[in-house]
Scaffold this active site. Structure first.
Site, PDB file in Angstrom:
ATOM      1  N   ASN A 240      54.694 122.268  68.881  1.00 19.05           N
ATOM      2  CA  ASN A 240      53.584 121.308  68.983  1.00 19.05           C
ATOM      3  C   ASN A 240      54.010 120.047  69.723  1.00 19.05           C
ATOM      4  O   ASN A 240      53.225 119.465  70.467  1.00 19.05           O
ATOM      5  CB  ASN A 240      53.027 120.965  67.600  1.00 19.05           C
TER       6      ASN A 240
ATOM      7  N   HIS B 263      47.932 121.348  60.257  1.00 17.59           N
ATOM      8  CA  HIS B 263      48.167 122.332  59.195  1.00 17.59           C
ATOM      9  C   HIS B 263      47.622 123.684  59.648  1.00 17.59           C
ATOM     10  O   HIS B 263      46.522 123.747  60.196  1.00 17.59           O
ATOM     11  CB  HIS B 263      47.471 121.873  57.903  1.00 17.59           C
TER      12      HIS B 263
END
Ligand code: GRF
Length: 198
Positions: free
Chosen positions: A9, A106
């Protein structure tokens, strides 16, 4: 940016910054894991990267570590803290120092499946659609106001591994978009609702 793991990420966000898609600069990358890929990726890109020992607990930072993290972030004059696979729950003084300025990703459609291995929880529960969620961080675990979500279908043939892989790919699309919206100041929070102005 803070992370404990491989840093995919981070790479997606750093690439979006480099491509001019996020009007921001990644000031510093911090990790509680010395060997974390996220630190190596940051160093490859000449972004300051620092390992900070987390202290004596397993799932949170101890007081001294918390102080060192907060100090490093204040010294780097950060406006926003982007958690990307940071595996420790942030508490008290850390949250107070950066209230409303910490975001996380998440790997499920919250509020379903908070906690660890959310893709596995989704598969075991038998949902047909899961995904990922970018949210502000508050004192709870995986439960602050939701900034953005992206869906991922669960296939009959899915294993935990390949479902996780497709969720990860969705994360790499969603997270840079959400961070860009925050950097462009398009986001406002009204109670639990995050409203995008544009
Ligand atoms: C992601 O799956 C994210 O949802 C979770 O931790 C993982 C980090 O992966 N919070 P990476 O280190 O960014 O590859």
């Amino acid at each position: 940016m803070l992370g404990s793991g491989k840093g995919s990420n981070f790479v997606a966000i750093a690439d979006a910054v480099a491509a001019g898609k996020i009007p921001a600069e990644i000031a510093v990358v911090l990790s509680d894991v010395e060997s974390a890929g996220i630190l190596a990726h940051a160093r490859d890109r000449k972004i300051p990267a620092q390992f900070i020992p987390p202290g004596k607990f397993r799932t949170k930072l101890d007081e001294e570590a918390e102080r060192v993290f907060v100090n490093a972030l204040q010294t780097a004059k950060v406006d926003l803290i982007v958690l990307a696979g940071f595996m420790r729950v942030l508490k008290g003084d850390f949250l107070r120092a950066f209230e409303g300025r910490i975001v996380n990703i998440h790997p499920s459609l919250l509020p379903s499946f908070p906690g660890l291995e959310a893709w596995k929880q989704a598969l075991e529960h038998g949902v047909k659609v899961t995904g990922c969620t970018v949210h502000f961080v508050d004192a709870g675990v995986d439960c602050g106001p939701i900034i953005g979500q992206q869906t991922v279908p669960v296939l009959d043939t899915d294993t935990p591994e390949n479902l996780h892989q497709r969720i990860h790919a969705a994360e790499h699309e969603l997270y840079p978009k959400c961070v860009a919206a925050i950097a462009r100041r398009e986001i406002s929070v009204v109670g639990r609702r995050v409203i995008q102005k544009k």
